[in-house]
Scaffold this motif. Structure first.
Motif, PDB file in Angstrom:
ATOM      1  N   ALA A  30      46.396  23.480  55.013  1.00 22.54           N
ATOM      2  CA  ALA A  30      46.473  21.880  55.634  1.00 22.54           C
ATOM      3  C   ALA A  30      44.765  22.271  55.055  1.00 22.54           C
ATOM      4  N   GLY A  31      44.219  23.434  54.515  1.00 21.48           N
ATOM      5  CA  GLY A  31      42.679  23.149  54.241  1.00 21.48           C
ATOM      6  C   GLY A  31      41.566  23.131  54.695  1.00 21.48           C
ATOM      7  N   HIS A  32      41.592  24.024  55.748  1.00 21.34           N
ATOM      8  CA  HIS A  32      41.034  25.069  56.413  1.00 21.34           C
ATOM      9  C   HIS A  32      40.136  26.275  55.836  1.00 21.34           C
ATOM     10  N   GLU A  33      39.077  26.566  56.096  1.00 23.73           N
ATOM     11  CA  GLU A  33      38.182  27.614  56.292  1.00 23.73           C
ATOM     12  C   GLU A  33      38.518  28.378  57.281  1.00 23.73           C
ATOM     13  N   VAL A  34      38.714  29.475  57.580  1.00 31.16           N
ATOM     14  CA  VAL A  34      40.366  30.176  59.043  1.00 31.16           C
ATOM     15  C   VAL A  34      38.979  31.670  59.181  1.00 31.16           C
ATOM     16  N   SER A  35      38.319  31.519  59.829  1.00 23.91           N
ATOM     17  CA  SER A  35      37.827  33.314  59.856  1.00 23.91           C
ATOM     18  C   SER A  35      38.541  33.989  60.950  1.00 23.91           C
ATOM     19  N   LEU A  36      38.784  35.229  61.211  1.00 21.67           N
ATOM     20  CA  LEU A  36      39.479  36.074  61.698  1.00 21.67           C
ATOM     21  C   LEU A  36      38.969  36.897  62.732  1.00 21.67           C
ATOM     22  N   VAL A  37      38.604  37.063  64.028  1.00 19.18           N
ATOM     23  CA  VAL A  37      38.469  37.821  64.938  1.00 19.18           C
ATOM     24  C   VAL A  37      39.135  38.737  65.441  1.00 19.18           C
ATOM     25  N   GLY A  54      48.815  39.519  50.836  1.00 16.44           N
ATOM     26  CA  GLY A  54      47.737  39.081  50.811  1.00 16.44           C
ATOM     27  C   GLY A  54      47.803  38.017  51.385  1.00 16.44           C
ATOM     28  N   LEU A  55      47.775  37.897  53.096  1.00 16.34           N
ATOM     29  CA  LEU A  55      47.674  36.980  54.110  1.00 16.34           C
ATOM     30  C   LEU A  55      46.689  36.941  54.157  1.00 16.34           C
ATOM     31  N   PHE A  56      45.512  38.215  54.110  1.00 15.55           N
ATOM     32  CA  PHE A  56      43.639  37.839  54.573  1.00 15.55           C
ATOM     33  C   PHE A  56      43.225  38.050  53.006  1.00 15.55           C
ATOM     34  N   ASP A  57      43.616  37.478  51.839  1.00 18.17           N
ATOM     35  CA  ASP A  57      42.814  37.512  51.018  1.00 18.17           C
ATOM     36  C   ASP A  57      41.933  36.180  51.295  1.00 18.17           C
ATOM     37  N   ASN A  58      42.219  35.361  51.774  1.00 23.19           N
ATOM     38  CA  ASN A  58      41.627  33.712  51.873  1.00 23.19           C
ATOM     39  C   ASN A  58      41.416  33.949  53.240  1.00 23.19           C
ATOM     40  N   VAL A  59      40.779  34.418  53.821  1.00 23.79           N
ATOM     41  CA  VAL A  59      40.007  34.720  55.674  1.00 23.79           C
ATOM     42  C   VAL A  59      39.070  35.877  55.689  1.00 23.79           C
ATOM     43  N   ASN A  60      38.348  34.559  55.691  1.00 21.80           N
ATOM     44  CA  ASN A  60      36.530  35.165  56.239  1.00 21.80           C
ATOM     45  C   ASN A  60      36.912  36.596  57.657  1.00 21.80           C
ATOM     46  N   ARG A  61      37.139  37.195  57.128  1.00 20.79           N
ATOM     47  CA  ARG A  61      37.938  39.101  58.414  1.00 20.79           C
ATOM     48  C   ARG A  61      36.067  39.036  59.083  1.00 20.79           C
ATOM     49  N   ARG A  62      36.381  38.957  60.348  1.00 15.58           N
ATOM     50  CA  ARG A  62      35.088  39.552  60.792  1.00 15.58           C
ATOM     51  C   ARG A  62      35.413  40.657  62.466  1.00 15.58           C
ATOM     52  N   TYR A  63      35.750  42.110  61.872  1.00 12.61           N
ATOM     53  CA  TYR A  63      35.705  43.105  62.245  1.00 12.61           C
ATOM     54  C   TYR A  63      34.975  43.825  62.896  1.00 12.61           C
ATOM     55  N   TYR A  64      35.380  44.382  63.951  1.00  7.01           N
ATOM     56  CA  TYR A  64      34.191  45.162  64.616  1.00  7.01           C
ATOM     57  C   TYR A  64      35.015  47.310  65.234  1.00  7.01           C
TER      58      TYR A  64
END
Length: 367
Positions: A30-37, A54-64
């Motif tokens: 849908a064209g949204h900017e996605v971040s994953l926690v 490649g699922l996470f290629d266009n995702v901002n990853r915020r891992y801990y």
């Protein structure tokens, strides 16, 4: 729009993780900017397991760092909730988001001013209270229940995995929700639906744990000795007293296969029926997968499965003698089996991932 997807335990690799995957896909398409926690996990292994390179290629990853209990098994629930709360809070405070989509437990919902959408599998599922009404366990879980209801107040939109769960959400939290059935990988099994003829074979799939009621599957096989029964599943910790007892008491027409469902497609393509014994299952993705493979579903008449298996696609039962008669009927009537098999395949298509993604995209657009 900036979307924050909260799913702290992607390493679980269950149906909930499919919800996270297709929520990410719905938002990015849908064209949204996605971040994953999420806590840290093996991305390559995850993408291989679910077939989503490649699922996470266009995702901002915020891992801990992954959760490790400091107090051993004591008060494990509270250790986990507090750990993830602090970690997620720190990440959320570093940036602003237009909307938060939480696809795991509601206990992980962050404190934020952004609108929150929560996907619900079952409200306040505390394992000990499912098997015991002990005052000690009720007292133990009381603070958690208060905390969960505090999180509910922060959620603007609740989505339920089934009408069955929707009813519990209304009774437990006093909130209405919208049913959005989970994404089921029916395309992976569709090439099996036309396989003919089928063998005199009945399968079931799941983790070998008591709540899945595999012991009823064994008893059902004893009642239909001329049919072969195969239980496909995995062990939660590599070993299980319950599984050993199942094997010890099983009649000769029962076999056990320790494989995940995705590696047991051949059995589904050969089986005439799929039996599901769990009671009050929240949904039942394996039922849909088996239906997509052309198996006739024979499920316990409770919970989410009764929404999946309508009268024109298979059988529902509340007692083993009834289930046994249903299995025998399928073995004796090829025309009935073929009609149910075709209808089951068609019904399974209604749970395609594309249907789920379309609904999530709509929810994000209007929330």
């Amino acid at each position: 729009m900036k979307v924050l997807l909260v799913h702290p335990r992607l390493s679980v690799k269950g149906g909930g993780e499919r919800v996270a995957i297709h929520s990410i896909l719905a938002a990015t398409k849908a064209g949204h900017e996605v971040s994953l926690v999420s806590e840290q996990f093996d991305e390559a292994s995850f993408e291989d397991f679910y077939g989503c390179p490649g699922l996470f290629d266009n995702v901002n990853r915020r891992y801990y760092p992954s959760f490790k209990p400091l107090l051993g098994p004591r008060v494990l629930l509270y250790q986990r909730l507090s750990y993830h709360w602090y970690r997620i809070r720190d990440i959320v405070s570093q940036d602003s988001f237009d909307i938060v989509l939480s696809t795991q437990d509601i206990g992980y919902v962050p404190s934020t001013c952004a609108p929150v959408v929560q996907y619900c599998y079952f409200p306040e599922y505390f394992s000990h209270l499912q098997a015991s009404s002990s005052p000690m366990w009720r007292l133990y879980y009381r603070p958690a229940s208060v905390y969960y209801r505090n999180r509910v107040r922060r959620v603007g939109v609740l989505l339920s995995v089934s009408d069955f769960t929707r009813g519990f959400v209304r009774r437990k939290w006093g909130r209405d929700s919208k049913t959005v059935y989970p994404p089921c990988p029916v395309e992976a099994y569709s090439d099996l639906s036309g396989v003919q003829p089928r063998e005199n074979l009945v399968v079931t799939v799941g983790r070998f744990v008591p709540e899945k009621r595999f012991h009823l599957f064994v008893e059902l096989a004893r009642m239909v000795p001329t049919t072969r029964f195969v239980a496909i599943g995995s062990l939660p910790d590599g070993t299980s007293a319950y599984f050993k007892e199942l094997r010890r008491t099983a009649p000769e027409n029962v076999s056990f296969v320790l494989l995940p469902l995705r590696k047991a497609k051949d059995l589904l393509g050969r089986a005439m029926a799929y039996v599901h014994c769990a009671e009050n299952e929240h949904f039942g993705i394996t039922i849909v997968e088996a239906m997509a493979a052309g198996c006739v579903p024979v499920v316990h008449d409770s919970g989410g499965p009764r929404e999946i298996v309508t009268n024109d696609v298979g059988f529902r039962w509340r007692s083993l003698p009834v289930a046994a008669r249903q299995i025998v009927k399928l073995t004796e009537n090829d025309q009935l089996r073929e009609r149910f098999s075709a209808a089951a395949f068609a019904r399974a298509q209604q749970f395609r991932p594309e249907v789920f993604e379309s609904e999530i995209a709509r929810v994000l657009r209007v929330s």
